[in-house]
Design a protein around this motif. Structure first.
Motif, mmCIF file in Angstrom:
data_model
loop_
_atom_site.group_PDB
_atom_site.id
_atom_site.type_symbol
_atom_site.label_atom_id
_atom_site.label_comp_id
_atom_site.label_asym_id
_atom_site.label_seq_id
_atom_site.Cartn_x
_atom_site.Cartn_y
_atom_site.Cartn_z
ATOM 1 N N ASN A 238 5.499 18.566 -1.996
ATOM 2 C CA ASN A 238 4.403 19.393 -2.078
ATOM 3 C C ASN A 238 3.628 19.104 -3.590
ATOM 4 O OD1 ASN A 238 3.943 20.531 0.565
ATOM 5 N ND2 ASN A 238 5.457 22.073 -0.012
ATOM 6 N N MET A 239 4.049 17.955 -4.118
ATOM 7 C CA MET A 239 3.589 17.477 -5.215
ATOM 8 C C MET A 239 1.868 17.114 -5.084
ATOM 9 S SD MET A 239 5.952 17.687 -7.472
ATOM 10 C CE MET A 239 5.407 16.765 -8.928
ATOM 11 N N LYS A 240 1.336 17.400 -6.175
ATOM 12 C CA LYS A 240 0.023 16.758 -6.293
ATOM 13 C C LYS A 240 -0.108 15.316 -5.963
ATOM 14 C CE LYS A 240 -2.166 20.066 -9.700
ATOM 15 N NZ LYS A 240 -2.509 20.392 -11.020
ATOM 16 N N ARG A 241 -1.309 14.682 -5.681
ATOM 17 C CA ARG A 241 -1.578 13.471 -5.624
ATOM 18 C C ARG A 241 -0.936 12.652 -6.866
ATOM 19 N NH1 ARG A 241 -4.557 9.495 -2.230
ATOM 20 N NH2 ARG A 241 -5.194 7.859 -3.422
ATOM 21 N N ALA A 242 -0.384 11.664 -6.476
ATOM 22 C CA ALA A 242 0.119 10.832 -7.681
ATOM 23 C C ALA A 242 -0.626 9.703 -8.093
ATOM 24 C CB ALA A 242 1.731 10.640 -7.265
ATOM 25 N N THR A 243 -0.057 9.292 -9.392
ATOM 26 C CA THR A 243 -0.704 8.059 -9.825
ATOM 27 C C THR A 243 0.557 7.061 -9.895
ATOM 28 O OG1 THR A 243 -2.393 9.139 -11.103
ATOM 29 C CG2 THR A 243 -1.543 6.868 -11.985
ATOM 30 N N ALA A 244 0.521 5.749 -9.413
ATOM 31 C CA ALA A 244 1.739 4.989 -9.397
ATOM 32 C C ALA A 244 1.272 3.684 -10.550
ATOM 33 C CB ALA A 244 2.002 4.548 -7.967
ATOM 34 N N ILE A 245 1.963 3.649 -11.509
ATOM 35 C CA ILE A 245 1.793 2.586 -12.428
ATOM 36 C C ILE A 245 2.928 1.613 -12.402
ATOM 37 C CG2 ILE A 245 1.441 2.255 -14.913
ATOM 38 C CD1 ILE A 245 0.506 4.995 -15.433
ATOM 39 N N GLY A 246 2.470 0.411 -12.300
ATOM 40 C CA GLY A 246 3.404 -0.834 -12.340
ATOM 41 C C GLY A 246 3.112 -1.707 -13.686
ATOM 42 N N VAL A 247 3.856 -2.345 -14.101
ATOM 43 C CA VAL A 247 3.710 -3.302 -15.230
ATOM 44 C C VAL A 247 3.274 -4.438 -14.815
ATOM 45 C CG1 VAL A 247 4.753 -4.428 -17.098
ATOM 46 C CG2 VAL A 247 5.650 -2.209 -16.856
ATOM 47 N N HIS A 248 3.979 -4.925 -13.437
ATOM 48 C CA HIS A 248 3.888 -6.163 -12.988
ATOM 49 C C HIS A 248 3.519 -5.977 -11.576
ATOM 50 C CE1 HIS A 248 5.649 -8.171 -16.403
ATOM 51 N NE2 HIS A 248 6.713 -7.453 -16.400
ATOM 52 N N GLY A 249 2.202 -5.881 -11.307
ATOM 53 C CA GLY A 249 1.740 -5.725 -10.031
ATOM 54 C C GLY A 249 1.855 -6.991 -8.926
ATOM 55 N N ILE A 250 2.812 -7.279 -8.432
ATOM 56 C CA ILE A 250 2.736 -8.508 -7.390
ATOM 57 C C ILE A 250 2.030 -8.089 -6.252
ATOM 58 C CG2 ILE A 250 4.372 -10.144 -6.297
ATOM 59 C CD1 ILE A 250 6.261 -9.776 -8.808
ATOM 60 N N PHE A 251 2.499 -6.902 -5.580
ATOM 61 C CA PHE A 251 1.936 -6.615 -4.319
ATOM 62 C C PHE A 251 2.130 -7.688 -3.279
ATOM 63 C CE2 PHE A 251 -0.629 -4.335 -7.607
ATOM 64 C CZ PHE A 251 -0.135 -3.193 -7.311
ATOM 65 N N ALA A 252 3.367 -7.993 -2.760
ATOM 66 C CA ALA A 252 3.703 -8.849 -1.719
ATOM 67 C C ALA A 252 2.911 -8.423 -0.330
ATOM 68 C CB ALA A 252 5.051 -9.006 -1.370
ATOM 69 N N GLY A 253 2.228 -9.192 0.428
ATOM 70 C CA GLY A 253 1.775 -8.840 1.757
ATOM 71 C C GLY A 253 0.797 -7.907 1.479
ATOM 72 N N ASN A 254 1.058 -6.666 2.090
ATOM 73 C CA ASN A 254 -0.224 -5.568 2.244
ATOM 74 C C ASN A 254 0.500 -4.428 1.416
ATOM 75 O OD1 ASN A 254 1.605 -4.891 3.975
ATOM 76 N ND2 ASN A 254 -0.047 -4.186 5.865
ATOM 77 N N ALA A 255 1.034 -4.555 0.614
ATOM 78 C CA ALA A 255 1.827 -3.564 -0.222
ATOM 79 C C ALA A 255 0.798 -2.648 -0.841
ATOM 80 C CB ALA A 255 2.716 -4.179 -1.293
ATOM 81 N N TYR A 256 -0.398 -3.394 -1.545
ATOM 82 C CA TYR A 256 -1.583 -2.397 -2.099
ATOM 83 C C TYR A 256 -2.092 -1.459 -1.060
ATOM 84 C CZ TYR A 256 -5.386 -0.994 -4.851
ATOM 85 O OH TYR A 256 -6.545 -0.243 -5.474
ATOM 86 N N GLU A 257 -2.430 -2.021 0.037
ATOM 87 C CA GLU A 257 -3.090 -1.181 0.994
ATOM 88 C C GLU A 257 -2.266 0.026 1.187
ATOM 89 O OE1 GLU A 257 -3.052 -4.554 1.008
ATOM 90 O OE2 GLU A 257 -5.129 -4.895 0.484
ATOM 91 N N GLY A 258 -1.015 -0.041 1.615
ATOM 92 C CA GLY A 258 -0.018 1.055 1.938
ATOM 93 C C GLY A 258 0.033 1.874 0.777
ATOM 94 N N LEU A 259 0.213 1.618 -0.400
ATOM 95 C CA LEU A 259 0.289 2.355 -1.485
ATOM 96 C C LEU A 259 -1.042 3.170 -1.744
ATOM 97 C CD1 LEU A 259 2.442 0.140 -3.897
ATOM 98 C CD2 LEU A 259 3.084 2.159 -2.494
ATOM 99 N N SER A 260 -2.195 2.320 -2.103
ATOM 100 C CA SER A 260 -3.438 2.735 -2.445
ATOM 101 C C SER A 260 -3.867 4.167 -1.413
ATOM 102 C CB SER A 260 -4.586 1.873 -2.543
ATOM 103 O OG SER A 260 -4.816 1.286 -1.567
ATOM 104 N N ASN A 261 -3.413 4.076 -0.274
ATOM 105 C CA ASN A 261 -3.861 5.195 0.709
ATOM 106 C C ASN A 261 -3.195 6.630 0.120
ATOM 107 O OD1 ASN A 261 -5.343 4.074 2.237
ATOM 108 N ND2 ASN A 261 -3.387 3.258 3.698
ATOM 109 N N LYS A 262 -2.027 6.474 -0.572
ATOM 110 C CA LYS A 262 -1.008 7.666 -0.865
ATOM 111 C C LYS A 262 -1.290 7.991 -2.351
ATOM 112 C CE LYS A 262 2.345 7.194 2.554
ATOM 113 N NZ LYS A 262 2.293 8.587 3.413
#
Ligand code: R5P
Length: 295
Positions: A238-262
């Motif tokens: 039940n935490m608030k909506r998170a921010t996810a920070i990556g130094v190196h955003g490689i985002f293989a396949g559709n990784a970004y789409e899956g993460l940016s929903n959450k």
């Protein structure tokens, strides 16, 4: 001594910012493929006695490495005084152990190739897990630009009441620094990787932070599974909506789409992506200047 910056198949905007920051000249490369698929490469500048900076960001390294080695060799033959490789993402650092009999520990031959080709190497937060430092495998002068101060500054400017979260024990090295600089508490979780796309994260004890904004910080977002599993735990806690920070955003396949929903996904501009919010050009230019004087 003049400084020339050659951009080998990497982000033109970041290369231009670095060139500008160094008050250098942009080198001119001609590259194409012969009809048989082999690479043609030509340097159009006079390089003798000059400092040659090669900006080649080594994500998807297999597509670039051969032309990078050809360029380094050509610069040497043309009399370059120093050849410095700037790769914000240093590939193959995660292959640092023989997990199964017969496997190639590819970090080592990769380091050997680059060490034979260049006089110096600059990167941002390489993945140091079983290696203590780059000098464990690189025999040339190396310099690591830390992303922690840049990330901490971004968090301070954009996030109210953050709690910094690291998904695994390896992340503690940068998460603890970010937390200290951003004057925020931090938590480190436990991760078990079962395969390329399979990751288990321990259930965190986060009840003390329900009023905080969780900020996940990791060095690499590749398949995105590490961040995704962590976000699922934060949701069930039940935490608030998170921010996810990556130094190196490689985002293989559709990784970004899956993460940016959450979560709100933020990366440094090491690897060009729509999530880039944290600039690295000044820090890289500063590191290059220091290395030019030390070689
Ligand atoms: C792990 O050793 C790294 O620090 C990252 O957590 C990992 O590389 C992330 O990979 P993925 O996005 O594929 O879970």
């Amino acid at each position: 001594m003049k400084t020339l910056v050659f951009n080998l198949e990497s982000d033109a905007a970041l290369a231009a910012q670095i060139t500008h920051g160094l008050q250098a000249e942009a080198g001119s490369l001609e590259m194409r493929h012969f009809p048989d698929g082999e690479s043609y490469l030509r340097v159009h500048d006079r390089c003798a006695d000059h400092s040659c900076i090669v900006f080649c960001n080594l994500f998807h390294p297999d597509e670039k490495i051969l032309r990078l080695l050809f360029l380094a060799d050509t610069l040497k033959e043309l009399g370059a005084r120093q050849r410095i490789l700037v790769t914000p993402y240093l590939a193959y650092m995660r292959q640092d152990k023989r997990f199964h009999e017969g496997e190639c520990v590819s970090s080592k031959p990769f380091a050997k190739l680059l060490s034979q080709a260049f006089d110096g190497l600059i990167t941002i937060d390489p993945h140091l897990h079983r290696y203590h430092s780059l000098s464990d495998i690189y025999s040339i002068n190396t310099q690591v630009v830390p992303a922690a101060p840049l990330i901490a500054k971004w968090i301070t400017q954009h996030i109210n009441q953050p709690v910094i979260i690291g998904p695994d024990s390896e992340s503690e090295q940068w998460v603890s620094q970010v937390a200290e600089m951003a004057k925020a508490p931090f938590q480190i979780l436990e991760k078990e990787r079962l395969g390329d796309y399979q990751v288990n994260i321990s259930t965190p004890e986060l009840s003390a932070y329900l009023e905080h904004t969780p900020v996940l910080v990791d060095d690499i977002i590749s398949s995105g599974r590490t961040i995704l599993r962590t976000l699922e735990h934060l949701e069930s806690a039940n935490m608030k909506r998170a921010t996810a920070i990556g130094v190196h955003g490689i985002f293989a396949g559709n990784a970004y789409e899956g993460l940016s929903n959450k979560a709100n996904v933020v990366t440094t501009d090491c690897i060009p992506h729509i999530s880039n919010r944290i600039e690295t050009a000044n820090a890289l230019s500063k590191a290059i200047r220091i290395m030019q004087h030390s070689l």
